[in-house]
Design a protein around this motif. Structure first.
Motif, PDB file in Angstrom:
ATOM      1  N   CYS A 147       0.831  -1.204   0.000  1.00  0.00           N
ATOM      2  CA  CYS A 147       0.000   0.000   0.000  1.00  0.00           C
ATOM      3  C   CYS A 147       0.865   1.253   0.000  1.00  0.00           C
ATOM      4  N   GLY A 148       1.882   1.268   0.835  1.00  0.00           N
ATOM      5  CA  GLY A 148       2.767   2.425   0.925  1.00  0.00           C
ATOM      6  C   GLY A 148       3.564   2.668  -0.340  1.00  0.00           C
ATOM      7  N   ARG A 149       4.018   1.586  -0.968  1.00  0.00           N
ATOM      8  CA  ARG A 149       4.783   1.727  -2.215  1.00  0.00           C
ATOM      9  C   ARG A 149       3.896   2.211  -3.363  1.00  0.00           C
ATOM     10  N   MET A 150       2.637   1.841  -3.344  1.00  0.00           N
ATOM     11  CA  MET A 150       1.727   2.193  -4.430  1.00  0.00           C
ATOM     12  C   MET A 150       1.187   3.616  -4.305  1.00  0.00           C
ATOM     13  N   CYS A 151       1.183   4.185  -3.107  1.00  0.00           N
ATOM     14  CA  CYS A 151       0.568   5.492  -2.880  1.00  0.00           C
ATOM     15  C   CYS A 151       1.350   6.612  -3.576  1.00  0.00           C
ATOM     16  N   PRO A 152       0.697   7.327  -4.509  1.00  0.00           N
ATOM     17  CA  PRO A 152       1.403   8.386  -5.239  1.00  0.00           C
ATOM     18  C   PRO A 152       1.657   9.641  -4.396  1.00  0.00           C
ATOM     19  N   ASP A 153       0.966   9.780  -3.261  1.00  0.00           N
ATOM     20  CA  ASP A 153       1.098  10.987  -2.445  1.00  0.00           C
ATOM     21  C   ASP A 153       1.798  10.747  -1.109  1.00  0.00           C
ATOM     22  N   LEU A 154       2.417   9.594  -0.952  1.00  0.00           N
ATOM     23  CA  LEU A 154       3.166   9.249   0.271  1.00  0.00           C
ATOM     24  C   LEU A 154       2.316   9.442   1.531  1.00  0.00           C
ATOM     25  N   VAL A 155       1.096   8.973   1.467  1.00  0.00           N
ATOM     26  CA  VAL A 155       0.154   9.117   2.562  1.00  0.00           C
ATOM     27  C   VAL A 155       0.327   8.015   3.608  1.00  0.00           C
ATOM     28  N   ILE A 156       0.870   6.872   3.193  1.00  0.00           N
ATOM     29  CA  ILE A 156       0.879   5.664   4.023  1.00  0.00           C
ATOM     30  C   ILE A 156       2.269   5.364   4.571  1.00  0.00           C
ATOM     31  N   THR A 157       2.319   5.055   5.865  1.00  0.00           N
ATOM     32  CA  THR A 157       3.532   4.609   6.529  1.00  0.00           C
ATOM     33  C   THR A 157       3.242   3.261   7.147  1.00  0.00           C
ATOM     34  N   VAL A 158       4.134   2.296   6.931  1.00  0.00           N
ATOM     35  CA  VAL A 158       3.973   0.959   7.511  1.00  0.00           C
ATOM     36  C   VAL A 158       5.116   0.736   8.486  1.00  0.00           C
ATOM     37  N   GLU A 159       4.743   0.454   9.739  1.00  0.00           N
ATOM     38  CA  GLU A 159       5.744   0.117  10.767  1.00  0.00           C
ATOM     39  C   GLU A 159       5.667  -1.362  11.040  1.00  0.00           C
ATOM     40  N   LYS A 160       6.835  -1.984  11.043  1.00  0.00           N
ATOM     41  CA  LYS A 160       6.861  -3.440  11.295  1.00  0.00           C
ATOM     42  C   LYS A 160       7.287  -3.731  12.700  1.00  0.00           C
TER      43      LYS A 160
END
Length: 69
Positions: free
Chosen positions: A56-69
């Motif tokens: 999801c984060g890689r696909m977002c064109p507006d850098l809206v998503i952050t994934v924490e592992k």
């Protein structure tokens, strides 16, 4: 457990994150953000299903998503 965060006020509701999520847990919020879009989000009860792939984060064109592992 992975955690996905959305900067909802920057989301323009394109839906790319929804289509690439392998677990199909991302959807559009019922509320509108300041720009008038329904932002993407993961319902609270479904966050535990996230596998932390960050598609999801890689696909977002507006850098809206952050994934924490």
């Amino acid at each position: 457990m992975p955690k996905v965060m959305f900067r909802e006020e920057r989301c323009k509701g394109c839906g790319h994150c929804i289509t690439v999520c392998p677990k199909k847990i991302i959807g559009f919020s019922d509320r509108l953000n300041n720009k008038g879009y329904h932002p993407a989000y993961i319902p609270e009860g479904r966050m535990k299903e996230c596998i932390g792939c960050a598609s999801c984060g890689r696909m977002c064109p507006d850098l809206v998503i952050t994934v924490e592992k």
